[in-house]
Design an enzyme around this catalytic site. Sequence first.
Site, PDB file in Angstrom:
ATOM      1  N   ASP A 199      11.410 -11.125  34.311  1.00  0.00           N
ATOM      2  CA  ASP A 199      11.335 -12.547  33.972  1.00  0.00           C
ATOM      3  C   ASP A 199       9.878 -12.971  33.921  1.00  0.00           C
ATOM      4  O   ASP A 199       8.987 -12.208  34.294  1.00  0.00           O
ATOM      5  CB  ASP A 199      12.151 -13.415  34.939  1.00  0.00           C
ATOM      6  CG  ASP A 199      11.766 -13.251  36.405  1.00  0.00           C
ATOM      7  OD1 ASP A 199      10.929 -12.374  36.716  1.00  0.00           O
ATOM      8  OD2 ASP A 199      12.304 -13.988  37.241  1.00  0.00           O
TER       9      ASP A 199
ATOM     10  N   TYR B 268       6.071 -14.646  34.368  1.00  0.00           N
ATOM     11  CA  TYR B 268       5.211 -14.950  35.508  1.00  0.00           C
ATOM     12  C   TYR B 268       5.587 -16.347  36.021  1.00  0.00           C
ATOM     13  O   TYR B 268       5.853 -17.260  35.236  1.00  0.00           O
ATOM     14  CB  TYR B 268       3.741 -14.947  35.094  1.00  0.00           C
ATOM     15  CG  TYR B 268       3.223 -13.599  34.631  1.00  0.00           C
ATOM     16  CD1 TYR B 268       3.288 -12.474  35.448  1.00  0.00           C
ATOM     17  CD2 TYR B 268       2.638 -13.454  33.368  1.00  0.00           C
ATOM     18  CE1 TYR B 268       2.795 -11.254  35.037  1.00  0.00           C
ATOM     19  CE2 TYR B 268       2.133 -12.231  32.939  1.00  0.00           C
ATOM     20  CZ  TYR B 268       2.223 -11.129  33.774  1.00  0.00           C
ATOM     21  OH  TYR B 268       1.727  -9.924  33.365  1.00  0.00           O
TER      22      TYR B 268
ATOM     23  N   PHE C 182       4.698  -9.708  30.301  1.00  0.00           N
ATOM     24  CA  PHE C 182       3.435  -9.185  30.827  1.00  0.00           C
ATOM     25  C   PHE C 182       2.187  -9.872  30.253  1.00  0.00           C
ATOM     26  O   PHE C 182       1.082  -9.619  30.725  1.00  0.00           O
ATOM     27  CB  PHE C 182       3.329  -7.667  30.612  1.00  0.00           C
ATOM     28  CG  PHE C 182       4.430  -6.888  31.258  1.00  0.00           C
ATOM     29  CD1 PHE C 182       4.472  -6.761  32.643  1.00  0.00           C
ATOM     30  CD2 PHE C 182       5.427  -6.287  30.511  1.00  0.00           C
ATOM     31  CE1 PHE C 182       5.494  -6.050  33.268  1.00  0.00           C
ATOM     32  CE2 PHE C 182       6.453  -5.577  31.113  1.00  0.00           C
ATOM     33  CZ  PHE C 182       6.487  -5.451  32.492  1.00  0.00           C
TER      34      PHE C 182
ATOM     35  N   HIS D 208       7.942   0.230  37.819  1.00  0.00           N
ATOM     36  CA  HIS D 208       7.370  -1.049  37.387  1.00  0.00           C
ATOM     37  C   HIS D 208       5.867  -1.053  37.682  1.00  0.00           C
ATOM     38  O   HIS D 208       5.420  -0.462  38.677  1.00  0.00           O
ATOM     39  CB  HIS D 208       8.054  -2.195  38.125  1.00  0.00           C
ATOM     40  CG  HIS D 208       7.787  -3.537  37.547  1.00  0.00           C
ATOM     41  ND1 HIS D 208       6.655  -4.268  37.863  1.00  0.00           N
ATOM     42  CD2 HIS D 208       8.477  -4.278  36.645  1.00  0.00           C
ATOM     43  CE1 HIS D 208       6.674  -5.412  37.196  1.00  0.00           C
ATOM     44  NE2 HIS D 208       7.773  -5.443  36.448  1.00  0.00           N
TER      45      HIS D 208
END
Length: 220
Positions: free
Chosen positions: A65, A67, A78, A186
């Site tokens: 999801d 930031y 990202f 991740h």
Amino acid sequence: MLIKCAVGWEEFFDNEIKKPYFKQLLKNIDREYKSKICYPKKTDIFRLFTLIEPKNIKVVIIGQDPYHGPSQANGLAFSVNNGIKNPPSLVNIFHELKKDLEIDHYDSGNLDHWSKNGVFLYNTIGSVVTKTPLSHKNIGWTTFSQNLIIYLNEIRDDIIYVLWGNYAKQYSKYIFNKDNIIKGAHPSPFSYSLFKDQQFFLKINYLLLKNKKKIIDWKM
């Protein structure tokens, strides 16, 4: 909510907008944005779909999801806008880009250029309440993302999917061509020891060439 998109997305959105879950998703978004501080800006929630046509997608990088800090999220997984400090996950991504391809991207975390070159930077949950990760997990995004991944697989069998982290890996079951999946940890600082040195960017370019596609221009 008016949804703008590039040419080629009309079929997908025309189908989704008729479905009860999607109508409820839009209502939930309206409610959440009226009552809470949410990210990205409401006008940026579907911005990714304005930057790239389905026929031009070469790589899908799946995020979780947006930031959840002020001014960070910009509608692409990202990515942050120019002038915003790069979040730790993005810094770690840039570390690997530098090691793999000798490309220094640290000056800007804005990844619009990647999208325009064929990289679909997609968060499976498209919005978030400030300082509350996964806060919008159950408002309808999961169904939308499942339908989107299935749609992309139905119209294209040559897209490469990059799944970073356990959450993204859940979507592998909707990807038909398993040979086009790249999996890894991740890029978060919590799992960077497992993420680093996996040569993700080299692997992406290798699969593109194998599929007779032009490699991505990862520079700014």
